[in-house]
Design a protein around this motif. Structure first.
Motif, PDB file in Angstrom:
ATOM      1  N   GLY A   1       0.829  -1.199   0.000  1.00  0.00           N
ATOM      2  CA  GLY A   1       0.000   0.000   0.000  1.00  0.00           C
ATOM      3  C   GLY A   1       0.856   1.238   0.000  1.00  0.00           C
ATOM      4  O   GLY A   1       2.079   1.151  -0.010  1.00  0.00           O
ATOM      5  N   PRO A   2       0.201   2.393   0.000  1.00  0.00           N
ATOM      6  CA  PRO A   2       0.954   3.633  -0.131  1.00  0.00           C
ATOM      7  C   PRO A   2       1.843   3.974   1.068  1.00  0.00           C
ATOM      8  O   PRO A   2       2.708   4.840   0.966  1.00  0.00           O
ATOM      9  N   ARG A   3       1.654   3.305   2.228  1.00  0.00           N
ATOM     10  CA  ARG A   3       2.537   3.597   3.347  1.00  0.00           C
ATOM     11  C   ARG A   3       3.919   2.998   3.155  1.00  0.00           C
ATOM     12  O   ARG A   3       4.886   3.452   3.739  1.00  0.00           O
ATOM     13  N   GLU A   4       3.985   1.915   2.381  1.00  0.00           N
ATOM     14  CA  GLU A   4       5.289   1.296   2.130  1.00  0.00           C
ATOM     15  C   GLU A   4       5.802   1.821   0.795  1.00  0.00           C
ATOM     16  O   GLU A   4       5.072   1.892  -0.175  1.00  0.00           O
TER      17      GLU A   4
ATOM     18  N   TYR B   1      12.127  -2.314   5.077  1.00  0.00           N
ATOM     19  CA  TYR B   1      13.298  -1.733   5.740  1.00  0.00           C
ATOM     20  C   TYR B   1      13.200  -0.243   5.526  1.00  0.00           C
ATOM     21  O   TYR B   1      13.060   0.207   4.379  1.00  0.00           O
ATOM     22  N   ASN B   2      13.225   0.527   6.579  1.00  0.00           N
ATOM     23  CA  ASN B   2      13.005   1.977   6.461  1.00  0.00           C
ATOM     24  C   ASN B   2      11.761   2.304   5.627  1.00  0.00           C
ATOM     25  O   ASN B   2      11.795   3.155   4.740  1.00  0.00           O
ATOM     26  N   GLN B   3      10.687   1.585   5.895  1.00  0.00           N
ATOM     27  CA  GLN B   3       9.380   1.775   5.204  1.00  0.00           C
ATOM     28  C   GLN B   3       9.481   1.597   3.687  1.00  0.00           C
ATOM     29  O   GLN B   3       8.703   2.170   2.924  1.00  0.00           O
ATOM     30  N   MET B   4      10.446   0.785   3.253  1.00  0.00           N
ATOM     31  CA  MET B   4      10.605   0.548   1.811  1.00  0.00           C
ATOM     32  C   MET B   4      10.779  -0.947   1.567  1.00  0.00           C
ATOM     33  O   MET B   4      11.434  -1.624   2.358  1.00  0.00           O
TER      34      MET B   4
ATOM     35  N   MET C   1      24.215  -8.302  -7.901  1.00  0.00           N
ATOM     36  CA  MET C   1      23.735  -6.919  -7.765  1.00  0.00           C
ATOM     37  C   MET C   1      22.506  -6.884  -6.873  1.00  0.00           C
ATOM     38  O   MET C   1      21.605  -7.701  -7.012  1.00  0.00           O
ATOM     39  N   TRP C   2      22.519  -5.948  -5.923  1.00  0.00           N
ATOM     40  CA  TRP C   2      21.479  -5.895  -4.893  1.00  0.00           C
ATOM     41  C   TRP C   2      20.792  -4.545  -4.849  1.00  0.00           C
ATOM     42  O   TRP C   2      21.465  -3.517  -4.780  1.00  0.00           O
ATOM     43  N   ASP C   3      19.462  -4.581  -4.834  1.00  0.00           N
ATOM     44  CA  ASP C   3      18.686  -3.374  -4.579  1.00  0.00           C
ATOM     45  C   ASP C   3      18.696  -3.088  -3.076  1.00  0.00           C
ATOM     46  O   ASP C   3      17.984  -3.732  -2.314  1.00  0.00           O
ATOM     47  N   VAL C   4      19.548  -2.160  -2.672  1.00  0.00           N
ATOM     48  CA  VAL C   4      19.594  -1.757  -1.260  1.00  0.00           C
ATOM     49  C   VAL C   4      19.205  -0.275  -1.105  1.00  0.00           C
ATOM     50  O   VAL C   4      19.718   0.435  -0.249  1.00  0.00           O
ATOM     51  N   ALA C   5      18.257   0.134  -1.966  1.00  0.00           N
ATOM     52  CA  ALA C   5      17.749   1.515  -1.888  1.00  0.00           C
ATOM     53  C   ALA C   5      17.141   1.810  -0.523  1.00  0.00           C
ATOM     54  O   ALA C   5      17.066   2.968  -0.100  1.00  0.00           O
TER      55      ALA C   5
ATOM     56  N   SER D   1      11.288   0.972  -4.086  1.00  0.00           N
ATOM     57  CA  SER D   1      12.588   1.468  -4.492  1.00  0.00           C
ATOM     58  C   SER D   1      12.562   1.811  -5.981  1.00  0.00           C
ATOM     59  O   SER D   1      11.747   1.285  -6.732  1.00  0.00           O
ATOM     60  N   PRO D   2      13.457   2.687  -6.443  1.00  0.00           N
ATOM     61  CA  PRO D   2      13.538   2.974  -7.884  1.00  0.00           C
ATOM     62  C   PRO D   2      13.853   1.726  -8.717  1.00  0.00           C
ATOM     63  O   PRO D   2      13.639   1.712  -9.928  1.00  0.00           O
TER      64      PRO D   2
END
Ligand code: THG
Length: 376
Positions: A8-11, A31-34, A56-60, A14-15
């Motif tokens: 939902g929009p609260r979470e 993690y950090n609301q993402m 390769m890791w998405d750690v945004a 990441s790009p």
């Protein structure tokens, strides 16, 4: 019973979110609301890619808290017990952030981008709120914000080749934890030699979220000759190597001394910093609990959804925080947060998890000897 975590929009996404889904991410954490991918469906294959190749890791979700303005350096020094005096522009430092009682609030990497501009690359807790409050109450002349910055990690022994093909050979000479602002075909970035593994690698801090898919595609393309694959912060490798996961391995009132971050606390500093008096007292008394490495018996475990209660001779001794099966140690391994009394090497533990009973013991860290030297 079967259930899903609702989106939902609260979470936040990441790009790189859409790319991670189309590349086969099978599990996400928040993690950090993402959302942050934690698996692409084959834990062992992802581990092997990290150990022998490149992933390769998405750690945004490692968000940045930016502190900028004429008092930025003074504020950054005030919020961490680590002594950042003389930290040059272009260097990162791993630091504890504590509250006034010495409790660990976060363990970010601090990047000094300019004399008076810093990023705290945070783990999973609300440091933006904390720093804003401290800055305002203390009348610091700074602006504290969360910039549009999203790290993408490239980790493993072949990461250096992929990143050199993208940016040029200069990145081979970048020292561990140092970074440089640059761009890739017009995409603004910071390239750092860092990452949450001991296999070597880089982090690309994307400074324009709209370019996320483009950056993902470029890294994937450059990685093809090295058989790059998508991965995620790797639970097995980090337990083997002894990297801390804030929140998983820590208790809400853990201090840096409990969790192996005492070496980053400088009590001889002459200047004030948050938690100084409490940390001086805590260091005299010695920690009540300690995070230790353990090995334990039985068929390979998968993953613990919550901490497990650990006992010594029937008495509760603490909790088992994180576990996995280690291919290098050829045993189940983990971290346990135990009353100091029970932390001597060789202490025998009993605990239950996954509907099974285990016997284990306290052993030295790191659980596996490092095989590569990345401190170039
Ligand atoms: N990279 C970036 N941001 C991050 C992490 C990261 N934010 C969240 C989380 N990870 C923060 N936690 C850590 C934990 C360990 C390390 C880095 C960030 C780490 N530690 C090394 C060690 O413990 O051996 C080096 C510490 C040192 O000696 O300086 O790398 O991974 N951008």
């Amino acid at each position: 019973m079967s259930y899903q975590i609702a989106m939902g929009p609260r979470e936040r996404k990441s790009p790189f979110f859409d790319r991670t889904v189309s590349d086969g991410a099978t599990a996400m954490t928040i993690y950090n609301q993402m959302f942050m991918p934690v698996s692409y469906g084959n834990a062992l294959a992802e581990y092997n890619k990290l150990m022998e190749g490149v992933s390769m890791w998405d750690v945004a979700a490692q968000r940045q808290v930016q502190i900028e303005g004429q008092d930025a350096e003074r504020l950054v020094r005030y919020i961490t017990p680590r002594n950042l005096k003389g930290c040059p522009v272009g260097k990162g430092n791993y630091v504890p952030i504590c509250d006034h009682e010495g409790r660990l609030l976060n363990d970010p990497v601090v990047l000094r981008l300019e004399k008076q501009k810093f990023w705290l690359s945070i783990s999973d807790s609300d440091i933006l709120l904390w720093v804003r409050a401290i800055a305002k109450e203390g009348k610091y002349n700074v602006v504290v914000s969360e910039p549009d910055v999203s790290p993408l990690a490239i980790q493993g022994p072949k990461a250096v080749d992929v990143v050199a093909d993208l940016f040029g050979d200069w990145i081979r000479n970048l020292k561990y934890f140092w970074f440089k602002e640059t761009e890739l075909d017009g995409i603004p970035l910071v390239v750092a030699r860092s990452g949450w593994s001991k296999q070597g690698g880089y982090e690309l801090y994307l400074c324009d979220g709209t370019r996320g898919p483009t950056l993902w595609d470029k890294v994937k393309e450059a990685g093809k000759p090295y058989e790059i694959g998508p991965g995620a912060p790797n639970y097995i490798e980090r337990l083997e190597s002894g990297l801390l996961s804030f929140g998983a391995d820590t208790h809400p009132d853990s201090t840096p001394f409990e969790v192996g971050m005492g070496k980053f606390v400088d009590l001889d500093r002459e200047d004030e910093f948050i938690g100084k008096q409490a940390l001086i007292r805590l260091s005299k008394d010695g920690p009540k609990r300690k995070l230790v490495g353990i090995i334990f018996d039985g068929d390979p475990v998968t993953f613990n959804e919550h901490p497990w209660v650990a006992r010594v001779d029937g008495t509760i001794a603490g909790t088992i925080r994180s576990v996995c099966y280690s291919p290098r140690r050829k045993s189940n391994i983990g971290f346990a947060l135990l009353e100091t009394l029970y932390t001597e090497l060789g202490t025998k533990l009993e605990f239950k998890g996954e509907g099974r009973s285990f016997k284990g013991e306290v052993v030295a860290q790191p659980l596996v000897d490092p095989i590569t030297s990345i401190l170039i």
